[in-house]
Design a protein around this motif. Sequence first.
Motif, PDB file in Angstrom:
ATOM      1  N   ASP A 114       0.822  -1.214   0.000  1.00 45.96           N
ATOM      2  CA  ASP A 114       0.000   0.000   0.000  1.00 45.96           C
ATOM      3  C   ASP A 114       0.852   1.258   0.000  1.00 45.96           C
ATOM      4  OD1 ASP A 114       0.891  -0.547   2.616  1.00 45.96           O
ATOM      5  OD2 ASP A 114      -0.754   0.606   3.499  1.00 45.96           O
ATOM      6  N   ARG A 115       2.149   1.122   0.306  1.00 49.45           N
ATOM      7  CA  ARG A 115       3.059   2.261   0.303  1.00 49.45           C
ATOM      8  C   ARG A 115       3.786   2.433  -1.032  1.00 49.45           C
ATOM      9  NH1 ARG A 115       2.413   5.916   4.491  1.00 49.45           N
ATOM     10  NH2 ARG A 115       1.598   4.767   6.288  1.00 49.45           N
ATOM     11  N   ILE A 116       3.713   1.441  -1.900  1.00 47.65           N
ATOM     12  CA  ILE A 116       4.469   1.480  -3.146  1.00 47.65           C
ATOM     13  C   ILE A 116       3.767   2.367  -4.167  1.00 47.65           C
ATOM     14  CG2 ILE A 116       5.320   0.127  -5.100  1.00 47.65           C
ATOM     15  CD1 ILE A 116       5.660  -2.225  -3.165  1.00 47.65           C
ATOM     16  N   GLY A 117       4.479   3.407  -4.617  1.00 51.13           N
ATOM     17  CA  GLY A 117       3.915   4.302  -5.623  1.00 51.13           C
ATOM     18  C   GLY A 117       4.637   4.249  -6.952  1.00 51.13           C
ATOM     19  N   PHE A 118       5.759   3.514  -6.996  1.00 51.61           N
ATOM     20  CA  PHE A 118       6.595   3.488  -8.196  1.00 51.61           C
ATOM     21  C   PHE A 118       7.455   2.237  -8.103  1.00 51.61           C
ATOM     22  CE2 PHE A 118      10.238   5.961 -10.510  1.00 51.61           C
ATOM     23  CZ  PHE A 118       9.872   5.408 -11.730  1.00 51.61           C
ATOM     24  N   LEU A 119       7.697   1.617  -9.265  1.00 49.54           N
ATOM     25  CA  LEU A 119       8.462   0.373  -9.327  1.00 49.54           C
ATOM     26  C   LEU A 119       9.682   0.538 -10.213  1.00 49.54           C
ATOM     27  CD1 LEU A 119       5.350  -1.834 -10.046  1.00 49.54           C
ATOM     28  CD2 LEU A 119       6.692  -2.043  -7.941  1.00 49.54           C
ATOM     29  N   HIS A 120      10.852   0.191  -9.673  1.00 50.29           N
ATOM     30  CA  HIS A 120      12.061   0.033 -10.477  1.00 50.29           C
ATOM     31  C   HIS A 120      12.305  -1.469 -10.584  1.00 50.29           C
ATOM     32  CE1 HIS A 120      14.102   4.200  -9.627  1.00 50.29           C
ATOM     33  NE2 HIS A 120      12.908   4.312 -10.189  1.00 50.29           N
ATOM     34  N   LEU A 121      12.105  -2.031 -11.761  1.00 49.48           N
ATOM     35  CA  LEU A 121      12.275  -3.467 -11.913  1.00 49.48           C
ATOM     36  C   LEU A 121      13.598  -3.757 -12.608  1.00 49.48           C
ATOM     37  CD1 LEU A 121       8.650  -4.649 -12.713  1.00 49.48           C
ATOM     38  CD2 LEU A 121       9.805  -4.403 -10.500  1.00 49.48           C
ATOM     39  N   ARG A 122      14.525  -4.281 -11.858  1.00 45.82           N
ATOM     40  CA  ARG A 122      15.810  -4.742 -12.368  1.00 45.82           C
ATOM     41  C   ARG A 122      16.320  -5.831 -11.443  1.00 45.82           C
ATOM     42  NH1 ARG A 122      20.404  -2.452  -9.564  1.00 45.82           N
ATOM     43  NH2 ARG A 122      19.803  -0.701  -8.235  1.00 45.82           N
ATOM     44  N   SER A 123      17.319  -6.554 -11.883  1.00 49.15           N
ATOM     45  CA  SER A 123      17.867  -7.636 -11.088  1.00 49.15           C
ATOM     46  C   SER A 123      19.376  -7.499 -11.003  1.00 49.15           C
ATOM     47  CB  SER A 123      17.510  -8.998 -11.706  1.00 49.15           C
ATOM     48  OG  SER A 123      18.002 -10.064 -10.915  1.00 49.15           O
TER      49      SER A 123
ATOM     50  N   GLU B  13      -5.837  -3.393  -4.934  1.00 49.01           N
ATOM     51  CA  GLU B  13      -6.037  -1.957  -4.726  1.00 49.01           C
ATOM     52  C   GLU B  13      -6.644  -1.259  -5.942  1.00 49.01           C
ATOM     53  OE1 GLU B  13      -2.620  -0.011  -3.118  1.00 49.01           O
ATOM     54  OE2 GLU B  13      -2.688  -1.225  -1.286  1.00 49.01           O
ATOM     55  N   LYS B  14      -6.888  -2.026  -7.000  1.00 50.55           N
ATOM     56  CA  LYS B  14      -7.511  -1.488  -8.202  1.00 50.55           C
ATOM     57  C   LYS B  14      -6.781  -0.250  -8.727  1.00 50.55           C
ATOM     58  CE  LYS B  14     -12.181  -3.241  -7.295  1.00 50.55           C
ATOM     59  NZ  LYS B  14     -11.780  -4.096  -6.158  1.00 50.55           N
ATOM     60  N   ARG B  15      -5.468  -0.391  -8.880  1.00 48.67           N
ATOM     61  CA  ARG B  15      -4.663   0.691  -9.429  1.00 48.67           C
ATOM     62  C   ARG B  15      -3.510   0.124 -10.256  1.00 48.67           C
ATOM     63  NH1 ARG B  15       0.010   2.300  -5.907  1.00 48.67           N
ATOM     64  NH2 ARG B  15       0.073   0.856  -4.138  1.00 48.67           N
ATOM     65  N   SER B  16      -3.083   0.906 -11.204  1.00 47.35           N
ATOM     66  CA  SER B  16      -1.947   0.547 -12.045  1.00 47.35           C
ATOM     67  C   SER B  16      -0.734   1.325 -11.557  1.00 47.35           C
ATOM     68  CB  SER B  16      -2.235   0.886 -13.511  1.00 47.35           C
ATOM     69  OG  SER B  16      -1.166   0.509 -14.330  1.00 47.35           O
ATOM     70  N   ILE B  17       0.299   0.623 -11.128  1.00 43.52           N
ATOM     71  CA  ILE B  17       1.468   1.266 -10.539  1.00 43.52           C
ATOM     72  C   ILE B  17       2.487   1.583 -11.630  1.00 43.52           C
ATOM     73  CG2 ILE B  17       3.312   1.020  -8.829  1.00 43.52           C
ATOM     74  CD1 ILE B  17       1.552  -1.094  -7.448  1.00 43.52           C
ATOM     75  N   PRO B  18       2.987   2.819 -11.679  1.00 44.85           N
ATOM     76  CA  PRO B  18       4.026   3.136 -12.674  1.00 44.85           C
ATOM     77  C   PRO B  18       5.254   2.256 -12.470  1.00 44.85           C
ATOM     78  CG  PRO B  18       3.168   5.137 -11.638  1.00 44.85           C
ATOM     79  CD  PRO B  18       2.632   3.982 -10.852  1.00 44.85           C
ATOM     80  N   MET B  19       5.771   1.745 -13.565  1.00 48.00           N
ATOM     81  CA  MET B  19       6.945   0.873 -13.556  1.00 48.00           C
ATOM     82  C   MET B  19       7.904   1.317 -14.642  1.00 48.00           C
ATOM     83  SD  MET B  19       8.279  -1.630 -15.789  1.00 48.00           S
ATOM     84  CE  MET B  19       6.961  -2.531 -16.575  1.00 48.00           C
ATOM     85  N   ARG B  20       9.187   1.205 -14.370  1.00 45.24           N
ATOM     86  CA  ARG B  20      10.147   1.346 -15.452  1.00 45.24           C
ATOM     87  C   ARG B  20      11.189   0.242 -15.358  1.00 45.24           C
ATOM     88  NH1 ARG B  20      15.133   3.450 -14.233  1.00 45.24           N
ATOM     89  NH2 ARG B  20      15.384   4.820 -12.427  1.00 45.24           N
ATOM     90  N   PRO B  21      11.700  -0.216 -16.511  1.00 41.37           N
ATOM     91  CA  PRO B  21      12.809  -1.158 -16.480  1.00 41.37           C
ATOM     92  C   PRO B  21      14.060  -0.395 -16.063  1.00 41.37           C
ATOM     93  CG  PRO B  21      12.370  -0.494 -18.735  1.00 41.37           C
ATOM     94  CD  PRO B  21      11.331   0.171 -17.880  1.00 41.37           C
ATOM     95  N   ASP B  22      14.561  -0.718 -14.883  1.00 38.74           N
ATOM     96  CA  ASP B  22      15.672   0.055 -14.346  1.00 38.74           C
ATOM     97  C   ASP B  22      16.986  -0.507 -14.872  1.00 38.74           C
ATOM     98  OD1 ASP B  22      16.965   1.957 -12.894  1.00 38.74           O
ATOM     99  OD2 ASP B  22      16.743   0.965 -10.959  1.00 38.74           O
ATOM    100  N   HIS B  23      17.827   0.391 -15.324  1.00 38.24           N
ATOM    101  CA  HIS B  23      19.127   0.047 -15.886  1.00 38.24           C
ATOM    102  C   HIS B  23      18.935  -0.896 -17.075  1.00 38.24           C
ATOM    103  CE1 HIS B  23      21.172   1.168 -11.810  1.00 38.24           C
ATOM    104  NE2 HIS B  23      20.513   2.158 -12.377  1.00 38.24           N
ATOM    105  N   GLY B  24      19.966  -1.422 -17.565  1.00 35.68           N
ATOM    106  CA  GLY B  24      19.891  -2.266 -18.745  1.00 35.68           C
ATOM    107  C   GLY B  24      21.283  -2.497 -19.283  1.00 35.68           C
ATOM    108  N   HIS B  25      21.462  -3.612 -19.931  1.00 41.07           N
ATOM    109  CA  HIS B  25      22.753  -3.903 -20.553  1.00 41.07           C
ATOM    110  C   HIS B  25      22.917  -3.111 -21.846  1.00 41.07           C
ATOM    111  CE1 HIS B  25      22.771  -8.128 -18.477  1.00 41.07           C
ATOM    112  NE2 HIS B  25      23.055  -7.147 -17.640  1.00 41.07           N
ATOM    113  N   ARG B  26      24.130  -2.754 -22.145  1.00 45.54           N
ATOM    114  CA  ARG B  26      24.415  -2.191 -23.469  1.00 45.54           C
ATOM    115  C   ARG B  26      24.531  -3.351 -24.443  1.00 45.54           C
ATOM    116  NH1 ARG B  26      28.634   1.187 -25.227  1.00 45.54           N
ATOM    117  NH2 ARG B  26      30.114   0.230 -23.787  1.00 45.54           N
TER     118      ARG B  26
END
Length: 394
Positions: free
Chosen positions: A292-301, A336-349
């Motif tokens: 419920d506190r998450i407002g933004f997602l950085h998805l990377r590994s 929560e019936k909401r779409s959370i903003p996400m971005r693919p964080d970082h990335g390989h060249r």
Amino acid sequence: MTQTMRWFGPADPVQLAEIRQSGATGIVTALHDVPNGAVWSRDAIAARKAMIVAAGLDWTVVESLPVHEGIKTGGADCAALIDAYRESLRNLAAHGITVVTYNFMPLLDWTRTDLDWRLADDARALRFEWAAVAVYDLHILKRPNADRDYAPDVRKRAAARFATMSPDQRHALERTIIAGLPGSEGSFSSAALAAAIASYADIDADRLRAHHVAFLRAVCPVADELGIRLVVHPDDPPFAIFGLPRVVSTEADLAALFAHVPNRSNGLCFCAGSLGVRADNDLPGIVERLGDRIGFLHLRSVQREGYRTFHEAAHLEGDAGMAAIVAAVHDLSLREKRSIPMRPDHGHRILDDMIRAGNPGYPLLGRMRGLAELRGLERGIAHARGAVPHNIEG
């Protein structure tokens, strides 16, 4: 999830039209030309948003509105800096910005020791190596009492390694580490970093936490009124470095922060990469328990290589467990019936990224690959469970 990409403004080698072709619908950006601590004017925000909208994209997430060092240290100018921060929030809200990202890391926004590490397939990644940090800290920065922060074997290896490095190699390591300093483009040196570190001499983790809480108690009531989620980015990396404390590194850190400042606007930028450096962070569990506190997602590994050493892995590989994370986000979106903003964080060249200019960690094609993989993963989970998350794109 609402699919976005980070854009560093008009000077970014990656163009808005290219981001739109990646499948993203939103832009995550900031007014990087405005000095830290200055107010973001309504005119400047409006001009940036107009540019983004004209490209067929939207801008509702800021990354980042920096917290000035004077706030983190509780300096004499702290009150004036907080007033300026609140004014920037008001100006952002007036133009439809609903999520504002920040961090509370002293001095360094992030730290890596190699910005171009060669992988087995010849792609290039960001890497953090504890032994290389020791080389810089002990033998280039020469921070007083730095030896206390490294085990004897690490100190011994650092000395041997430094002795074999050429002047060019030493300079390259220095510039790579300083790249994580705000305004580091030619304006910072190791001497300047040493002086800045000295300004934190009397600030331990407890005092930094107290300053963080004081900052939030001052700005969250305004963010509440404006309908803004003020989301903190976890420490990168999530442990003390160069003698500077880190206080947003674990689930316990986050839970304590939300307990001290329960305002609805006090939120989290869930960065799977930063939190995932620590094996003791349960990433899907954090999404479930603090969702419920998450407002933004950085998805990377990241791929952990040993003690405090890791490199950026492909988005669906490494130690993050991305399938379980996205499944937890899917459940959160439905709940929560909401779409959370996400971005693919970082990335390989990869591919043509090799011959394009770009910001470290933000190549076009490497991130586009990550976005496509994450999009497919989300859709696959939704299909398997027979339920479409709120506002799923495509």
